[in-house]
Design an enzyme around this catalytic site. Sequence first.
Site, PDB file in Angstrom:
ATOM      1  N   TYR A   1       0.987  14.039   0.435  1.00 43.25           N
ATOM      2  CA  TYR A   1       0.617  14.737   1.671  1.00 43.25           C
ATOM      3  C   TYR A   1       0.857  16.243   1.528  1.00 43.25           C
ATOM      4  CZ  TYR A   1       0.824   9.870   2.988  1.00 43.25           C
ATOM      5  OH  TYR A   1       0.644   8.508   3.001  1.00 43.25           O
TER       6      TYR A   1
ATOM      7  N   GLU B   1       0.832  -1.218   0.000  1.00 43.61           N
ATOM      8  CA  GLU B   1       0.000   0.000   0.000  1.00 43.61           C
ATOM      9  C   GLU B   1       0.859   1.258   0.000  1.00 43.61           C
ATOM     10  OE1 GLU B   1      -1.774  -0.262   3.846  1.00 43.61           O
ATOM     11  OE2 GLU B   1      -3.130  -1.867   3.302  1.00 43.61           O
ATOM     12  N   PRO B   2       1.700   1.450  -0.983  1.00 46.17           N
ATOM     13  CA  PRO B   2       2.564   2.628  -0.952  1.00 46.17           C
ATOM     14  C   PRO B   2       1.823   3.893  -1.389  1.00 46.17           C
ATOM     15  CG  PRO B   2       2.912   1.439  -2.980  1.00 46.17           C
ATOM     16  CD  PRO B   2       1.883   0.656  -2.198  1.00 46.17           C
TER      17      PRO B   2
ATOM     18  N   TYR C   1       5.532  18.439  10.869  1.00 45.03           N
ATOM     19  CA  TYR C   1       6.520  17.376  11.153  1.00 45.03           C
ATOM     20  C   TYR C   1       7.962  17.884  11.097  1.00 45.03           C
ATOM     21  CZ  TYR C   1       2.460  14.894   9.142  1.00 45.03           C
ATOM     22  OH  TYR C   1       1.203  14.458   8.815  1.00 45.03           O
TER      23      TYR C   1
ATOM     24  N   CYS D   1      -0.832  33.901   9.850  1.00 45.62           N
ATOM     25  CA  CYS D   1      -0.497  34.581  11.106  1.00 45.62           C
ATOM     26  C   CYS D   1      -0.094  33.608  12.203  1.00 45.62           C
ATOM     27  CB  CYS D   1      -1.685  35.424  11.530  1.00 45.62           C
ATOM     28  SG  CYS D   1      -2.158  36.528  10.207  1.00 45.62           S
ATOM     29  N   GLU D   2       0.946  32.859  11.951  1.00 45.10           N
ATOM     30  CA  GLU D   2       1.510  31.936  12.946  1.00 45.10           C
ATOM     31  C   GLU D   2       2.990  31.812  12.665  1.00 45.10           C
ATOM     32  OE1 GLU D   2      -0.015  28.259  14.024  1.00 45.10           O
ATOM     33  OE2 GLU D   2      -2.024  28.616  13.253  1.00 45.10           O
TER      34      GLU D   2
ATOM     35  N   ARG E   1       3.495   7.656  -0.569  1.00 42.05           N
ATOM     36  CA  ARG E   1       4.542   8.654  -0.767  1.00 42.05           C
ATOM     37  C   ARG E   1       5.590   8.243  -1.802  1.00 42.05           C
ATOM     38  NH1 ARG E   1       6.171  11.880   3.694  1.00 42.05           N
ATOM     39  NH2 ARG E   1       5.278  10.227   4.963  1.00 42.05           N
TER      40      ARG E   1
HETATM   41  N1  LLP Z   1      -1.402   2.194   4.449  1.00 45.47           N
HETATM   42  C1  LLP Z   1      -1.903   2.709   5.585  1.00 45.47           C
HETATM   43  C2  LLP Z   1      -2.794   1.899   6.418  1.00 45.47           C
HETATM   44  C3  LLP Z   1      -1.552   4.021   5.981  1.00 45.47           C
HETATM   45  O1  LLP Z   1      -2.027   4.521   7.107  1.00 45.47           O
HETATM   46  C4  LLP Z   1      -0.670   4.776   5.157  1.00 45.47           C
HETATM   47  C5  LLP Z   1      -0.272   6.144   5.525  1.00 45.47           C
HETATM   48  C6  LLP Z   1      -0.202   4.194   3.964  1.00 45.47           C
HETATM   49  C7  LLP Z   1      -0.582   2.898   3.652  1.00 45.47           C
HETATM   50  C8  LLP Z   1       0.701   4.908   3.030  1.00 45.47           C
HETATM   51  O2  LLP Z   1       1.909   5.255   3.625  1.00 45.47           O
HETATM   52  P1  LLP Z   1       3.102   5.850   2.731  1.00 45.47           P
HETATM   53  O3  LLP Z   1       3.532   4.777   1.777  1.00 45.47           O
HETATM   54  O4  LLP Z   1       2.578   7.038   1.995  1.00 45.47           O
HETATM   55  O5  LLP Z   1       4.132   6.201   3.706  1.00 45.47           O
HETATM   56  N2  LLP Z   1       0.943  13.022   6.480  1.00 45.47           N
HETATM   57  C9  LLP Z   1       2.173  12.322   6.784  1.00 45.47           C
HETATM   58  C10 LLP Z   1       2.108  10.880   6.400  1.00 45.47           C
HETATM   59  C11 LLP Z   1       0.936  10.128   7.007  1.00 45.47           C
HETATM   60  C12 LLP Z   1       0.836   8.696   6.576  1.00 45.47           C
HETATM   61  C13 LLP Z   1      -0.463   8.097   6.989  1.00 45.47           C
HETATM   62  N3  LLP Z   1      -0.655   6.736   6.606  1.00 45.47           N
HETATM   63  C14 LLP Z   1       3.335  13.047   6.111  1.00 45.47           C
HETATM   64  O6  LLP Z   1       3.109  14.055   5.452  1.00 45.47           O
HETATM   65  O7  LLP Z   1       4.492  12.653   6.268  1.00 45.47           O
END
Ligand code: LLP
Length: 448
Positions: free
Chosen positions: A399, A299-300, A342, A370-371, A302
């Site tokens: 994201y 489930e990629p 982050y 304004c922060e 990013r």
């Molecule tokens: N599967 C599940 C169950 C998840 O919760 C997530 C991400 C993914 C897959 C995908 O993860 P990835 O491959 O994109 O790392 N907003 C944060 C990242 C939050 C990720 C939430 N879950 C940021 O900007 O770094």
Amino acid sequence: MGMAAPAPLLPADPDPSFAELLAGRPHLSLHAQDGLTMEEVPLAAIARQVGTPTWVYSAGTLRRRYQALHAALADTGAEIHFAVKSNPNLAVVRTLAEQGAGADIVSEGEMRLALAAGIKADHIVFSGVGKTLNELRFALSRGIGQINAESAEELGMISAVAQELGVTAPVALRVNPDVDPKTHAKITTGKSENKFGIPIAEAPSLYGLAATLPGLRPLGVAVHIGSQITSGMSAYATAYQALAELVRLLRARGLTVERVDCGGGLGIPYRDEPAPNPAALAGAIRTALGKLEVKLMVEPGRWISGPAGVLLASVILQKHTGTRRFMILDAAMNDLVRPAMYEAWHGILPVAPADYVAPVSPCDVVGPVCETGDTFARNRGLPPMKPGSLVAFLDAGAYGAAMSSTYNSRPLAAEVLVDGTRFAVVRERQTQEALLAGQHLPDWLSTP
Ligand code: LLP
């Protein structure tokens, strides 16, 4: 006694140069006349036509990265479900659907988007720690391929909805393996103190329960330990090993396990992090799970969408206060919240050719909100830039737009897809009128 070390002339860990940032991003190039260009389209041309701030995505990069992941995973047979939350733009998801991607979704809205992008329901996995009854009704009535359940309570809810609709719900159990992926605390999900998943020790009894509840068909197990994982493969390897043991245990108890969902989380180098690559992920999957004779899934989000996007912004003005230089942009934390949320580092490249030859000096790059948290970068080496000059935030395809808000009553930015020499606005800039739409004065207030 050794000699005293000379005082350092340079910071210990200097930021990558413009040239280094460009070198790692093949879809971006610098042209003597046109300046910073994505694929064949000068970013300045997009800014002229669409304005700023604007998110710009490279279709070629989305395809290339999907295919690279697909190729790396080929011998594992793992299916790729794109995490829609990382970039829920319809044209982005459609581009990936054309390549064969399924979808990992966490809400009815994301499922509707995936379906609208042409992803078949049985190629969609529903993740998330709290799915409402209405969301479950929607997903099951459309024939969702898999629901990753995260608790006994949720298994009960899915069973109830499945019976109400007269269907059998395909479920997997998301387990929490209690491993530390050594990423930012706010995006760590697989430790025992996190809200996610079923403690792995409780998984066997819950899997047994799922097999007896009416309307449920337990298909397998799932794990997702965190996001932006750059610490190497050991956390993945530990988690997958634990899953493999769980599968063997369940089978020894006579339970059927057909699928293992390996989650997402593969990190990307924003600055100069040594990010793991798909081959390493494939290796970890193969080693732990390769012989289990299960259907494998990942489930990629990013890794596919992050590097494909930039946020294009204009300089409103530069101001100097005491010793600091502030570059104030028309993009803000409501657009790209990652630095504020982050402490994330995003590369910033000028767009005009002249800005690549002018001397750089440290400046703080900020938005107009304004922060004080509305700070994209501190002490970043940039040339002096006039009002109207353009900059691009790199690796903003994941994201980025997905997490935007209208804080400070700032409309959501436009989104553009570039494909070779073509580009198209794939999401219009929100209008000022749309920002006010849907707000109503109650009848006890006087008419303004
Ligand atoms: N599967 C599940 C169950 C998840 O919760 C997530 C991400 C993914 C897959 C995908 O993860 P990835 O491959 O994109 O790392 N907003 C944060 C990242 C939050 C990720 C939430 N879950 C940021 O900007 O770094």
